[in-house]
Design an enzyme around this catalytic site. Structure first.
Site, PDB file in Angstrom:
ATOM      1  NE  ARG A 126      50.279  89.977  -9.433  1.00 41.53           N
ATOM      2  CZ  ARG A 126      50.212  88.852  -9.041  1.00 41.53           C
ATOM      3  NH1 ARG A 126      49.732  87.817 -10.902  1.00 41.53           N
ATOM      4  NH2 ARG A 126      51.327  88.780  -8.193  1.00 41.53           N
ATOM      5  CE  LYS A 193      24.156  78.181 -30.181  1.00 44.45           C
ATOM      6  NZ  LYS A 193      25.033  78.369 -28.895  1.00 44.45           N
ATOM      7  CG  ASP A 243      23.250  71.901 -27.012  1.00 48.84           C
ATOM      8  OD1 ASP A 243      24.763  71.997 -26.053  1.00 48.84           O
ATOM      9  OD2 ASP A 243      22.023  72.816 -26.243  1.00 48.84           O
TER      10      ASP A 243
END
Length: 311
Positions: A126, A193, A243
């Protein structure tokens, strides 16, 4: 074949001429953490496997693709087997990789053959599948973007929107899928930003503050209007994050910036926000250098892999 990122240039985005791969020290820690989760306090135990499989039983298992995609993370398989073997006090199985990370594979392909103590193979199953399936999912998703951008001159970048603790693996997977790493963290590229601008008082003040404190660091400035782009270029920013701009606005902004590059020098432009595969190529053809896609790491489904014990 092993992925090869773009050759080193004067680009603001760090590039290398040969893939650095995964840091073995990081891999060892990540695998140990994953095994601690699965097996409990060290050395841990698998109550089912250790009750039903004799420790001296030998076996062979095939790591198999259950879907088409691009594989990544196979390099962690030997480390998982080694650590499980050490915890059980048994010899480590051998690993024969049939394909390399970065390879396109098809459903049913055998990716690796693992041979050794059956207990080790089943206890490791796993953890190695979790890591390789996750990485392969990221690589597969990234390859779709890289293929869509082929011939445009634009590259697809990742972001910091990664799974905590797995950033190195996921960014490695992006490279395996034909993408490029933008930055590994908050330490290697400064991204100014809107909140930084508010805190500093202006774009100029924020850029000046970063230059003064960290003079050798590349600075990127975020902008979502043409006016902000011109302001950022005016204070010396040469790497811009555009953006959530429409294709029309991107076309206008790119043209304005490129027209002034004889005076300013090269300005690198990155589009981000509201990007989908359907519009990836039209965005790239506006002339931006990069498309950054957080979904590469935060929303990629796994590539279904299986470990099949041979009878």
């Amino acid at each position: 074949m092993q992925p090869t990122p773009s050759p080193a240039t004067t680009s603001a985005v760090p590039t290398v001429t040969a893939d650095p791969g995964l840091d073995p020290a990081w891999t060892a820690v990540a695998v140990a953490t994953a095994l601690d989760e699965d097996l409990g306090p060290r050395p841990g135990r698998d109550v089912t496997t250790q009750a039903t499989v004799p420790p001296d039983a030998q076996g062979t298992a095939h790591l198999v693709a259950r879907a088409d995609g691009v594989v990544a993370g196979l390099v962690v398989v030997p480390e998982v087997l080694q650590q499980v073997a050490e915890r059980l006090g048994l010899p480590a199985p051998s690993t024969e990789l049939r394909v390399a990370d970065g390879t396109r594979v098809h459903r049913g392909d055998v990716l690796a053959v693992l041979t050794g103590r059956t207990q080790v193979l089943l206890v490791a199953e796993r953890t190695l599948l979790n890591l390789a399936s996750r990485a392969s999912g990221v690589a597969t998703h990234t390859r779709r973007w890289a293929d869509e951008l082929a011939g445009t001159g634009a590259q697809v970048l990742d972001t910091r929107k990664t799974t905590p603790g797995l950033r190195a693996l996921e960014k490695y997977a992006v490279r395996c899928g034909g993408g490029t790493n933008k930055r590994m963290g908050l330490y290697d590229i400064a991204m100014v930003k809107d909140n930084h601008v508010v805190a500093a008082g202006s774009v100029a003040a924020a850029v000046a503050a970063v230059r003064a404190r960290f003079p050798g660091v590349t600075i990127q400035v975020e902008a979502d209007t043409a006016a902000q782009v011109l302001e950022a270029v005016g204070v010396g920013a040469r790497f811009l994050l555009l953006d959530n701009m429409s294709t029309a606005l991107l076309t206008e902004v790119v043209a304005a910036v490129r027209a002034d590059e004889a005076r300013t020098g090269r300005v690198e432009l990155e589009s981000t926000g509201n990007l989908t595969l359907d519009r990836a190529r039209e965005v790239a053809l506006t002339g931006v250098d990069y498309l950054s896609v957080g979904a590469l790491t935060h929303s990629s489904p796994i590539l279904d892999l299986a470990l099949d014990l041979q009878g």
